[in-house]
Design a protein around this motif. Structure first.
Motif, PDB file in Angstrom:
ATOM      1  N   THR A 206       0.832  -1.201   0.000  1.00  0.00           N
ATOM      2  CA  THR A 206       0.000   0.000   0.000  1.00  0.00           C
ATOM      3  C   THR A 206       0.867   1.252   0.000  1.00  0.00           C
TER       4      THR A 206
ATOM      5  N   ASP B  28      -5.700  -0.678  -4.932  1.00  0.00           N
ATOM      6  CA  ASP B  28      -5.162  -1.257  -3.699  1.00  0.00           C
ATOM      7  C   ASP B  28      -6.120  -2.321  -3.184  1.00  0.00           C
ATOM      8  N   GLU B  29      -5.778  -3.585  -3.423  1.00  0.00           N
ATOM      9  CA  GLU B  29      -6.621  -4.713  -3.020  1.00  0.00           C
ATOM     10  C   GLU B  29      -8.090  -4.412  -3.263  1.00  0.00           C
TER      11      GLU B  29
HETATM   12 MG    MG Z   1      -2.218  -2.633   2.143  1.00  0.00          MG
END
Ligand code: MG
Ligand code: ATP
Lengths: 227, 505
Positions: free
Chosen positions: A41, A164-165
Motif C-alpha cells: 500500500t 489497492d486490493e
Molecule cells: Mg495494504
C-alpha cells in the motif's frame, strides 16, 4: 510509463520501503504481491503522491517525483493522470452515484455540469451501473460501490490506474464482478498497478509481477516466473 | 431547546415565587427585635448617593448612607446595607429588605405599589453635553441635532428616562433615548461622542463634574421631583415610623446639616421638603388594559430579540467555520493565533466582550452603534463555540474521504468545500441548532449596552406597572412562540442524522 528507481521510505526511523526498483515492460499491468505489512500500500500511495519518500525517484505518466514534499501544483497535475481505487471504496456518501463520478471532471477537468454528468453516465454504463445513477452510495452492495469507485477514478481519463486490493473488502460472491471490470480495462490497454492477494487474477491479467517482503523487492518477473 | 426552556421556566418560577411571597419585609416590631434596619441600594449607581469609599473601597460612602444611619438610629436600631441592581431594588422588598433608600423618585405608580415615605430630598434634571459641541441650550433638543435626532443617554427606569421619553412623545424633543444600567455609563458615552447628551439628577453631575472635565451642564436644570424611602405595602407601622423619623430629622435640622456637609444646599432642600405636595396614587389597570398597553411594546422587543439572533448567528457560523478550517488546515503560523482567538472568547464572559466593543472601541475612535456592537459581540462570542463544533464535525469525517478527494486531483480547498464540509455540516446540525437557541436566550445580555430586547422590556414594564406575574406569563409565551419552531427544527435534524443515510465507507 512507470519507473521506480531505488525508492526508500522511512516511517519513524524504520525503512518501510528499502531501495525498491521496478524493472518491467513499459505499458503493462503490474501486480504487487507480498505478505501483509510488506509495503504494498505504501508503495502504491507513493506513486500518486499521497506519501512522500526519502530517497530514489519515481517517473509516472510523464511526471517525475523526487524525495521530500511535493508542490501542490505538481500533485494536482500528477493526479489528473493517475487514478486510484481504494480497498474501502471511499465513495462520498453525501453525493449521488452520478455526482461521485462527475465531481472531478467538473472541478478538476472544468467541464460544464451537463458535460460532466454525461461523461459520468457513460462510465457508469461501462461498469454496468447505469440504473443506479440517482442512488446514494450507501444503498449499493460492496461490489457495486467498488465499481462506482472505478468509474470515478476513470472519469479523469488517467493514463495510469492504481488499485489497492480492490476486492479484499468484498464478500466472495462480489469479487468476480469487480475483477471482470479490471480485466476488461487491462484488455483495453489501460496501464495499471494492482495490489492483490489473488494469484489467479494476477496470472490472468498481469504481465509483470513484483513481490515485496519487508519493504524490499523479493522477486519480480512475469507471472509465470514469480507465481 | 434547553437554553430557552430554562430561561422561560426561570421567568415563570421567579414570577410565581414573587407572587407567593408574603410581599413584605419585616414589620416594625420585628425590625426592633432584630436590632437592624435592612436598607437596599445600588453602590454601582454612584455618588453622591451610595458608592464605595475611594479611601477604603470595602466601606460605603454617600449622603444616603448617612441618611440611612440617621433613620435607623431614630428607630432605635443599626443600619445594614443590602446591595441590589438599581432598577430592581423595589423587588427586594419582597425578600429580606425592609426599605429602599437610593434616589427613588416619588411617582404615582410607586405610590400605588409601595409605601412611599414623605420626601427626604429634592432633585432637578440636568442635561449634560460636551464643552465643544451642541446642544448649547436645553431648548435646542426640540429641533434636530447635528446628525438628525439627538442621542440622549439616561439611567434605565429613572425619572430622567420617563421625562425624556415624555418630551419625545409630546414632540418637545427630537431624540433617540438610550437607557443605561449605570449613570456613569452615559457620561462616558457623551465624552467619547457616542451620545450628544445625557439627562440625570443634577446632584450626580455636580458630584462627578471633575472626573468628566470635558463635559458641561447645558443650561439650568429643568423638571425634577422628590426622593422617597420605599417600604412594602404590608408593613404600615414601619412606614409610619419612617415618616415620623424623617419629620424629626427635618424639624431639628439634622437633615439640613447632613446636606450642607455634602454640598447639597441644605437650606434650599428644607424649603423644598417643607412645601412638598402630595402626589396621588395611580389607578390599578385591568388585565385587558395592561395587556393591550404592553403587548405592542413586548412584541416590538421580541422583534429585536429575533433580529439580534438572526443577524448574529449566520455570522457566527461563517466565522466559526473559517476558524475551524484555519485551525485544522491553515498555515502553521495561523493555528496558534486561532486557538488563542477561540480560548479568549470562550474563556471570558459575553457581557465583558460586549462592554469592550461598546465602551472601549470608541476610545480608539471606533464608535459602533449599539445594535451593530451587539450583533458583532454575539457573533464573535458564538463563533468560538461554533468553530469547536465544526472542528469536531470535520474530525468525524473518515480520513479516507479527504484522501479520495485528493487522489481525484481536487485541491485541499476543493476537498474541504465539496467533500469534507458538506459531510461535517450534516453531523453538526443538531448541536448548531441548539446553540442557536442558546444565542437566542443570550441576546438578553445586550441590554447592558442599551439594546432593549424582550427580557429588558419585560423587566422595565414589570417595574413601571408593578404587574410582575402577568407580564412574566405574557413574556414567557412570547419566548416559547419563538423558540418552539427552533426546537422542532433541532429535533428534525437529529432524527435525520439517526436515519442511516448510509454509504459511510
Ligand atoms: Mg495494504
Ligand atoms: N499510517 C501508518 N502509520 C504508521 N505506520 C504505518 C502506516 N501505514 C502502514 N504502516 C506500516 O508500514 C508498513 C507497510 O505497511 P503497508 O500498509 O504498506 O503494508 P501492506 O503490504 O499494504 O500490508 P497489507 O497487505 O496488510 O495491506 C507496515 O509495517 C505498517 O505497519
Amino acid at each position: 510509463m512507470i519507473g521506480i528507481e531505488s525508492l526508500s521510505k522511512l516511517r519513524s526511523g524504520v525503512a518501510v520501503l528499502d531501495r525498491v526498483s521496478l524493472a518491467g515492460p513499459a505499458a503493462a499491468v503490474t501486480a504487487l504481491v507480498g505478505p501483509s505489512g510488506s509495503g504494498k500500500t505504501t508503495l502504491l500511495r507513493c506513486l500518486n503522491g499521497l506519501e512522500t519518500f526519502e530517497a530514489g525517484a519515481i517517473t509516472i505518466a510523464g511526471h517525475r517525483l523526487t524525495p521530500g514534499p511535493h508542490a501542490a501544483e505538481v500533485l494536482v497535475q500528477l493526479r489528473r493522470d493517475v487514478g486510484m481505487v481504494f480497498q474501502q471504496f471511499n465513495l462520498f456518501p453525501h453525493l449521488s452515484v452520478l455526482d461521485n463520478v462527475a465531481l472531478a471532471p467538473r472541478l478538476v477537468g472544468r467541464l460544464a455540469g451537463a458535460e460532466a454528468r454525461r461523461r459520468a453516465g457513460a462510465l457508469l454504463e461501462r461498469v454496468g451501473l447505469s440504473s443506479f445513477t440517482a442512488a446514494r452510495p450507501g444503498t449499493l452492495s460492496g461490489g457495486q460501490q467498488q465499481r462506482v469507485a472505478i468509474a470515478r477514478a476513470l472519469a479523469m481519463q488517467p493514463r495510469v490506474m492504481l488499485f489497492d486490493e480492490p476486492t479484499s473488502a468484498l464478500d466472495p460472491g462480489m469479487t468476480r464482478e469487480v475483477l471482470d471490470v479490471i480485466v476488461g480495462l487491462a484488455r483495453a490497454g489501460q496501464t495499471m498497478v494492482v495490489v492483490t492477494h489473488d494469484h489467479a487474477f494476477a496470472k490472468q491479467a498481469a504481465n509483470w509481477v513484483v513481490e515485496l517482503a519487508e519493504g524490499r523487492v523479493a522477486r519480480q518477473g512475469t507471472a509465470a516466473e514469480v507465481l | 431547546m434547553k437554553g430557552v426552556g430554562r430561561a422561560v421556566s426561570g421567568v415563570l418560577l421567579a414570577a410565581g415565587w414573587v407572587a407567593m411571597l408574603p410581599a413584605g419585609g419585616a414589620e416594625l416590631d420585628e425590625v426592633r427585635r432584630r436590632g437592624e434596619l435592612v436598607w437596599a441600594a445600588d453602590q454601582e449607581g454612584g455618588g453622591p448617593h451610595v458608592y464605595p469609599d475611594p479611601a477604603d473601597p470595602r466601606t460605603l460612602a454617600g449622603f444616603e448612607v448617612e441618611f440611612a444611619a440617621l433613620l435607623a438610629n431614630e428607630l432605635g436600631v443599626r443600619p445594614r446595607f443590602q446591595q441590589g441592581q438599581w432598577d430592581r431594588l423595589p423587588l427586594l422588598l419582597g425578600q429580606s429588605v425592609d426599605c429602599v433608600i437610593n434616589g427613588i423618585e416619588l411617582t404615582p405608580e410607586r405610590r400605588r405599589d409601595y409605601h412611599c415615605s414623605r420626601p427626604y430630598f429634592g432633585y432637578a434634571l440636568q442635561l449634560i453635553g460636551r464643552r465643544d459641541a451642541p446642544p448649547a441650550a436645553a431648548a435646542d433638543v426640540a429641533g434636530t441635532g447635528p446628525s438628525g435626532a439627538w442621542r440622549i443617554g439616561v439611567l434605565s427606569g429613572s425619572a430622567a428616562e420617563s421625562e425624556m421619553r415624555g418630551l419625545v412623545a409630546r414632540g418637545a424633543a427630537q431624540a433617540e433615548v438610550v437607557g443605561y444600567d449605570g449613570t456613569l455609563d452615559s457620561l462616558e458615552q457623551v465624552r467619547t461622542g457616542v451620545l450628544d447628551a445625557a439627562l440625570m439628577d443634577d446632584c450626580i453631575f455636580t458630584f462627578y463634574a471633575d472626573r468628566f472635565a470635558s463635559l458641561r451642564a447645558v443650561d439650568r436644570p429643568f423638571a425634577g421631583g422628590l426622593y422617597t424611602v420605599l417600604s412594602a405595602r404590608d408593613t404600615p407601622l414601619l412606614a409610619a415610623a419612617i415618616d415620623e423619623a424623617i419629620g424629626r430629622l427635618i424639624a431639628d435640622g439634622r437633615l439640613k446639616s447632613l446636606y450642607d456637609r455634602w454640598d447639597l444646599a441644605g437650606r434650599q432642600q428644607m424649603l423644598l421638603l417643607r412645601d412638598a405636595t402630595e402626589i396621588p396614587a395611580a389607578r390599578q389597570r385591568s388585565l385587558l388594559e395592561l395587556v393591550s398597553q404592553t403587548l405592542p411594546l413586548l412584541l416590538a422587543s421580541a422583534g429585536m430579540t429575533v433580529l439580534l439572533s438572526c443577524a448574529a448567528f449566520p455570522l457566527a457560523i461563517v466565522v466559526g467555520l473559517a476558524v475551524a478550517i484555519g485551525r485544522m488546515y491553515g498555515p502553521a503560523w495561523l493555528r496558534p493565533l486561532l486557538t488563542g482567538y477561540v480560548e479568549v472568547l470562550r474563556g471570558t464572559p459575553l457581557m465583558l466582550q460586549l462592554y469592550a466593543i461598546f465602551f472601549l472601541l470608541p476610545k480608539i475612535g471606533l464608535a459602533l452603534p449599539a445594535l451593530v456592537a451587539a450583533i458583532a459581540g454575539l457573533a464573535l462570542n458564538y463563533s468560538a463555540y461554533e468553530s469547536e463544533i465544526y472542528r469536531a464535525g470535520l474530525k468525524a469525517v473518515p480520513p479516507g474521504q479527504f484522501e479520495a478527494a485528493l487522489a481525484l486531483g481536487l485541491s485541499k480547498w476543493q476537498a474541504l468545500r465539496y467533500v469534507l464540509v458538506p459531510q461535517a455540516v450534516r453531523v453538526v446540525m443538531p448541536p448548531v441548532t441548539s446553540d442557536f437557541i442558546a444565542l437566542f436566550k443570550d441576546t438578553s445580555v445586550c441590554s447592558a449596552i442599551t439594546v432593549i430586547e424582550l427580557t429588558k422590556r419585560y423587566s422595565v414594564l414589570a417595574l413601571t406597572t408593578g404587574r410582575i406575574v402577568e407580564l412574566a406569563v405574557v413574556t414567557a409565551l412570547l419566548y416559547l412562540a419563538m423558540s418552539w419552531p427552533l426546537a422542532l427544527l433541532s429535533r428534525w435534524f437529529e432524527r435525520r442524522l439517526e436515519r442511516p443515510a448510509g454509504g459511510r465507507p
